[in-house]
Scaffold this motif. Structure first.
Motif, short mmCIF file in Angstrom:
data_model
loop_
_atom_site.label_atom_id
_atom_site.label_comp_id
_atom_site.label_asym_id
_atom_site.label_seq_id
_atom_site.Cartn_x
_atom_site.Cartn_y
_atom_site.Cartn_z
N ALA A 242 21.81 25.61 16.48
CA ALA A 242 21.25 24.42 17.13
C ALA A 242 20.71 24.74 18.53
O ALA A 242 19.78 24.09 19.00
N ARG A 243 21.29 25.74 19.17
CA ARG A 243 20.87 26.07 20.55
C ARG A 243 20.27 27.46 20.69
O ARG A 243 19.89 27.84 21.79
N ARG A 244 20.22 28.20 19.63
CA ARG A 244 19.77 29.59 19.72
C ARG A 244 18.47 29.77 18.93
O ARG A 244 18.38 29.42 17.78
N ILE A 245 17.45 30.34 19.59
CA ILE A 245 16.15 30.56 18.98
C ILE A 245 15.84 32.04 19.04
O ILE A 245 16.17 32.73 20.02
N ALA A 246 15.18 32.52 17.99
CA ALA A 246 14.76 33.92 17.95
C ALA A 246 13.34 33.96 17.38
O ALA A 246 12.86 33.00 16.79
N GLU B 151 8.47 33.15 29.86
CA GLU B 151 9.31 32.44 28.89
C GLU B 151 8.89 30.97 28.81
O GLU B 151 8.96 30.37 27.75
N ARG B 152 8.46 30.42 29.91
CA ARG B 152 8.01 29.02 29.93
C ARG B 152 6.78 28.85 29.02
O ARG B 152 6.69 27.90 28.25
N THR B 153 5.85 29.77 29.11
CA THR B 153 4.66 29.71 28.26
C THR B 153 5.05 29.86 26.79
O THR B 153 4.53 29.17 25.93
N LEU B 154 6.00 30.76 26.51
CA LEU B 154 6.49 30.93 25.15
C LEU B 154 7.11 29.64 24.62
O LEU B 154 6.86 29.24 23.49
N ARG B 155 7.90 28.95 25.45
CA ARG B 155 8.48 27.66 25.05
C ARG B 155 7.39 26.64 24.75
O ARG B 155 7.47 25.89 23.78
N ASP B 156 6.35 26.63 25.58
CA ASP B 156 5.24 25.69 25.36
C ASP B 156 4.52 26.00 24.05
O ASP B 156 4.15 25.09 23.31
N LEU B 157 4.31 27.27 23.76
CA LEU B 157 3.68 27.67 22.51
C LEU B 157 4.52 27.26 21.31
O LEU B 157 4.01 26.79 20.29
N LYS B 158 5.83 27.42 21.44
CA LYS B 158 6.75 27.02 20.37
C LYS B 158 6.71 25.52 20.17
O LYS B 158 6.61 25.02 19.05
N ARG B 159 6.71 24.79 21.27
CA ARG B 159 6.73 23.33 21.22
C ARG B 159 5.45 22.76 20.58
O ARG B 159 5.50 21.77 19.88
N THR B 160 4.31 23.40 20.83
CA THR B 160 3.03 22.92 20.28
C THR B 160 2.78 23.44 18.86
O THR B 160 1.79 23.05 18.24
N GLY B 161 3.64 24.34 18.38
CA GLY B 161 3.48 24.86 17.03
C GLY B 161 2.52 26.03 16.94
O GLY B 161 2.11 26.42 15.85
N ALA B 162 2.15 26.60 18.07
CA ALA B 162 1.21 27.72 18.07
C ALA B 162 1.88 29.02 17.63
O ALA B 162 1.19 29.95 17.20
N ILE B 163 3.21 29.10 17.73
CA ILE B 163 3.93 30.31 17.34
C ILE B 163 5.17 29.89 16.55
O ILE B 163 5.82 28.89 16.87
N SER B 164 5.46 30.64 15.50
CA SER B 164 6.63 30.35 14.67
C SER B 164 7.88 30.94 15.31
O SER B 164 7.82 31.93 16.04
N GLU C 189 9.20 39.71 14.63
CA GLU C 189 8.09 40.56 15.06
C GLU C 189 6.82 40.21 14.29
O GLU C 189 5.73 40.25 14.85
N GLU C 190 6.96 39.85 13.00
CA GLU C 190 5.79 39.48 12.20
C GLU C 190 5.10 38.24 12.77
O GLU C 190 3.88 38.13 12.75
N ASP C 191 5.92 37.28 13.25
CA ASP C 191 5.35 36.06 13.82
C ASP C 191 4.61 36.36 15.12
O ASP C 191 3.57 35.75 15.41
N LEU C 192 5.14 37.29 15.89
CA LEU C 192 4.44 37.68 17.13
C LEU C 192 3.12 38.36 16.80
O LEU C 192 2.09 38.07 17.42
N ALA C 193 3.13 39.24 15.80
CA ALA C 193 1.91 39.93 15.39
C ALA C 193 0.88 38.93 14.87
O ALA C 193 -0.32 39.03 15.17
N THR D 244 14.92 38.10 21.09
CA THR D 244 15.29 36.97 21.95
C THR D 244 14.03 36.40 22.59
O THR D 244 12.99 37.08 22.63
N PRO D 245 14.09 35.19 23.13
CA PRO D 245 12.92 34.65 23.82
C PRO D 245 12.45 35.55 24.97
O PRO D 245 11.25 35.71 25.18
N GLN D 246 13.38 36.16 25.67
CA GLN D 246 13.02 37.05 26.76
C GLN D 246 12.24 38.26 26.24
O GLN D 246 11.22 38.66 26.81
#
Length: 103
Positions: free
Chosen positions: A37-41, A18-31, A44-48, A6-8
């Motif tokens: 439509a409303r649920r994001i996950a 979580e706000r920083t994670l959303r910003d990273l997602k929005r800028t394309g820095a993290i997959s 672990e490979e993407d985090l690594a 989960t995002p948390q």
């Protein structure tokens, strides 16, 4: 099967908010995975992969090359020339400056 976080959980693993994670997602820095439509996950490979992309190493500090004599050395040489090769102390140089102003 791939583990989804989960995002948390992802934010906690990355030690960010979580706000920083959303910003990273929005800028394309993290997959991320759009589960619905409303649920994001996050996988672990993407985090690594994100962590590996952020690894940095400080460069060793290189001493600056000296471009010439120090300012204090230049002043000492000037004072020595004025005094006949005898370096002046601070008070003597100050007295000499005052005397030259009065003339």
């Amino acid at each position: 099967m791939t583990t989804l976080l989960t995002p948390q959980e992802a934010a906690k693993r990355l030690l960010i908010s979580e706000r920083t994670l959303r910003d990273l997602k929005r800028t394309g820095a993290i997959s991320y995975v759009a589960v619905s439509a409303r649920r994001i996950a996050y996988r672990e490979e993407d985090l690594a992969e994100f962590i590996e992309s952020r690894v940095r190493q400080e460069a060793p500090v290189q001493p600056k090359p000296s471009s010439g004599p120090k300012f204090s050395e230049i002043l000492a040489r000037k004072a020595a020339r004025r005094a006949g090769d005898k370096p002046l102390g601070f008070l003597e140089a100050q007295a000499e400056r005052k005397a030259s102003r009065k003339k």
